[in-house]
Scaffold this active site. Structure first.
Site, PDB file in Angstrom:
ATOM      1  N   ASP A  71       4.189  -1.054  11.249  1.00  0.00           N
ATOM      2  CA  ASP A  71       3.739   0.280  10.889  1.00  0.00           C
ATOM      3  C   ASP A  71       3.166   0.910  12.155  1.00  0.00           C
ATOM      4  O   ASP A  71       2.445   0.251  12.909  1.00  0.00           O
ATOM      5  CB  ASP A  71       2.658   0.215   9.802  1.00  0.00           C
ATOM      6  N   SER A 124       6.991   7.478  12.707  1.00  0.00           N
ATOM      7  CA  SER A 124       6.777   6.156  12.132  1.00  0.00           C
ATOM      8  C   SER A 124       7.570   5.059  12.844  1.00  0.00           C
ATOM      9  O   SER A 124       8.435   5.323  13.677  1.00  0.00           O
ATOM     10  CB  SER A 124       7.186   6.171  10.661  1.00  0.00           C
ATOM     11  N   ASP A 169       0.798  -1.227   0.000  1.00  0.00           N
ATOM     12  CA  ASP A 169       0.000   0.000   0.000  1.00  0.00           C
ATOM     13  C   ASP A 169       0.832   1.278   0.000  1.00  0.00           C
ATOM     14  O   ASP A 169       0.326   2.350  -0.305  1.00  0.00           O
ATOM     15  CB  ASP A 169      -0.941   0.012   1.219  1.00  0.00           C
ATOM     16  N   HIS A 170       2.110   1.178   0.336  1.00  0.00           N
ATOM     17  CA  HIS A 170       2.919   2.397   0.467  1.00  0.00           C
ATOM     18  C   HIS A 170       3.570   2.803  -0.855  1.00  0.00           C
ATOM     19  O   HIS A 170       3.383   3.901  -1.345  1.00  0.00           O
ATOM     20  CB  HIS A 170       4.000   2.194   1.533  1.00  0.00           C
TER      21      HIS A 170
END
Ligand code: MIC
Ligand code: SF4
Length: 649
Positions: A119, A539, A64-65
């Protein structure tokens, strides 16, 4: 005995240590998630453990990143991840299926379970009464192998919600209020547990917005009870058999109680450049806006996008504003496509982005120079949008849509419009065809793992040196985030190539750092980072420790260090020190030579205070460590990977 919900779930999973706040405990992990940007390294590390499959109840690998695919690197990584998932019995959520946290909430999260994700926004699934924790990829790799996850047994903060949200005030405003109270620092080692009558009216996706952005306070995780709303959500996802009621005991003891009356809340924003800079929207009204971005793992649910579509339907975008919408998952996108809301957004003038992180991580739709961008995401650190001079404000989808309608920051209560109250659907659209399930054992072995030229094995570290002979390679200020240490955005595609990615360590603060550190490392000098308060915010990216390790960093000395980053430093053999006297920060300068004789012995013996000599000034500086016995052993071995390999030999 009465227990908090946090304690109930943690005690249920306790495999090492005593349940006592502040002490290290090891817990069993039921589920793991990875995303592609942290996942390639996590799986390379998992591979090096030599196991034949994952040992968890469920592990999911999301892409997804890095879905931009400029050049071959991302596509190579995606194929590596897909083949690894096939080989080791992991679900694979293909690119385009959505943001890991949104999809995990929809399809996999289960009340009472533990989830470890590579994450920092993994706590999103706390909205489903899970203990969901963000960690570095290496910790997740160990958990996939069946190893315990070690954490500080938390203090529990009860966030007591009463009342009902007024029109135009949403879950985002609740978490912004919590951020106003707790700020972005000083909450390491705590968990936020939500309760009170106000919880009952919040749907699971709303709860998930709150637990998601709880990450910005620095708490280990946040969670809600599992109740009738949880049952409704799981039933709507065709998973009602996975529901189980769960809540804290009535007389449970909390370390702190915070009361929030939902009826008193108003629309809020986080002003540039911190998620903790909370301002009422009404104070900012009239500020001209250049860009509005709706999406990210915080606010991209079906209800979020239907609220926006309801506000924008039949109207059009003002010429000075650019609007981007990224639905959080393929489920959300398909539902708004089928009911016509997507067409309303397109007619209004929205640019529809892929169901992925995209703009949130600064790899697409960077705003123009000196612009004002209103975003529904969770972080507005300077430069994260990809434009260093941009001013990013974080807000709810309703406040963001109001800005797109007016071209300026607008309190939606002044829009002269009825609040489009959207209900959570009784049935979501279920289509898991973009999730590849694990294969039977005999099929798994037939899969050959694809490794493109962008994939490099993680570099090894040497065991800890006997004496420390170092040099301060950089001195940074307060609130340095992992985005400053290891920028993402256009650099993200080098995640699987540590030597290349290491060229960009501290790039936004000192573009010459990497060259200088490499040169010092090659001369046998141990590099040191000196930092202020709350070092490593943001993060979970372990590259903010792994790449400095590669550049020969052996110690970080800071006024304070955030939880995930401190754990990542230990995992990569870098000692996280804090100052005994914070004023010593002022005396240390870049290029000062630092020496700690008997460095290794001091760590081995568990000395909590260690003396360093600044040979350049002659000053003695006292440094504090807060390390468990296990962490000291990891540091001596040179990191978690060599430690785990040695332990298993
Ligand atoms: C982020 O929001 O900063 C990220 C990108 O999702 C990171 C993970 C990463 O750096 O890959 C996070 O939050 O942990
Ligand atoms: Fe993706 Fe942004 Fe969420 Fe990080 S915060 S997982 S980049 S959407």
């Amino acid at each position: 005995m009465s227990f908090t919900l946090t304690e109930k779930i943690l005690r249920d999973h306790l495999v090492d240590g005593r349940y006592e706040a502040g002490k290290e405990i090891g817990i069993r992990i039921d589920q793991t998630l990875t995303q592609d940007a942290t996942g390639t390294m996590a799986y390379l590390q998992f591979e090096s453990m030599g196991l034949s499959k994952v040992e968890t109840e469920l592990s999911v690998s999301y892409v997804d990143h890095n879905t931009v695919q400029v050049g071959f690197e991302n596509a190579d990584d995606h194929r590596y991840l897909q083949t690894i998932a096939g080989r080791y019995g992991i679900h694979f959520s293909r690119p385009g299926n959505g943001i890991c946290h949104q999809v995990h909430l929809e399809r996999f999260g289960r009340p009472g379970k533990t989830l470890l994700g590579s994450d920092s926004h993994t706590p999103t699934c706390g909205g489903l009464a899970m203990i969901a924790i963000g960690a570095g990829g290496l910790d997740v790799a160990v958990a996939m192998g069946g190893g315990a996850y070690y954490m500080t047994c938390p203090k529990v903060i009860k966030v007591n919600l009463e009342g009902k949200l007024p029109d135009w005030v949403t879950a985002k405003d609740v978490i912004l209020k919590v951020l106003e109270e707790l700020s972005t620092k000083g909450n390491v080692g705590c968990v936020c547990e939500y309760g009170g009558d106000g919880v009952r009216d919040l749907t699971v996706p709303e709860r998930a917005t709150i637990t998601n952005m709880g990450a910005e306070t620095g708490v280990t995780t946040s969670l809600f009870p599992s109740d009738e709303e949880t049952r409704k959500f799981l039933a709507a996802q065709e998973r009602k058999d996975q529901w189980t009621p769960l809540e804290a005991d009535e007389n449970a003891d909390y370390d702190r109680v915070m009361d929030i009356d939902l009826s008193d809340l108003e629309p809020l924003m986080a002003a540039p450049h911190s998620p903790g800079k909370i301002v009422p929207v009404s104070d900012l009204e009239g500020t001209a806006v250049d860009q509005v971005m709706i999406g990210s793992c915080t606010n991209s649910s079906y209800v979020d996008l239907m609220t926006v579509a309801g506000m924008l339907r039949g109207r059009s975008l003002v010429p000075g504003v650019s609007l981007g919408v990224a639905p959080g998952s393929r489920q959300v996108l398909m539902m708004i496509a089928e009911n016509g809301a997507l067409s309303d957004l397109l007619s209004f003038g929205a640019r529809i982005l892929e169901s992925a992180c995209g703009f949130c991580i600064g790899n697409s739709m960077s705003p123009k120079t000196d612009s004002v961008s209103i975003r529904t995401s969770n972080r507005n650190f300077k430069g994260r949008s990809g434009t260093p001079s941009a001013n990013v404000y974080l807000a709810s989808p309703a406040v963001a849509a109001a800005a797109a309608l007016k071209g300026e920051i607008t309190d939606p209560r002044n829009l002269n419009m009825e609040f489009p109250r959207v209900k959570m659907p009784e049935r979501f659209k279920i289509d898991d065809s973009m999730i590849i399930p694990p294969l039977p054992a005999e099929e798994r072995l037939k899969i050959s793992i694809y490794r493109g030229p962008n994939i490099g094995a993680p570099p090894a570290n040497d065991p800890m040196p006997e004496d420390f002979k170092g040099k301060i390679a950089i001195k940074v200020e307060d609130y340095v985030t992992t985005d400053h240490i290891m920028p993402a955005g256009s650099r993200l595609k080098y995640r699987s190539n540590v030597p290349k990615y290491s060229e960009f360590v501290f790039e936004p603060l000192d573009p010459d750092f990497s060259r200088r550190a490499t040169e010092q490392r090659d001369r046998g000098i141990h590099n040191v980072v000196v930092a202020g308060v709350s070092y490593g915010q943001g993060s979970s990216r372990e590259h903010a420790a792994l790449c400095p390790m590669y550049l020969g960093v052996k110690a970080v000395i800071a006024k304070s260090i955030e939880r995930i980053h401190a754990a990542n430093l230990v995992n990569f053999g870098i000692v996280p020190f804090t100052f005994v006297a914070e004023s010593d920060y002022d005396f240390l300068k870049r290029d000062d030579e630092l020496e700690i004789s008997g460095f290794r012995a001091a760590i081995e013996d568990g000395d909590e205070v260690i003396e360093a000599l600044d040979r350049t000034t002659g000053r003695r500086v006292l440094l504090k460590t807060d390390l468990s016995e296990r962490q000291r052993k990891i540091l001596i071995a040179g990191g978690l990977l060599p430690y785990t390999v040695r332990k298993n030999m």
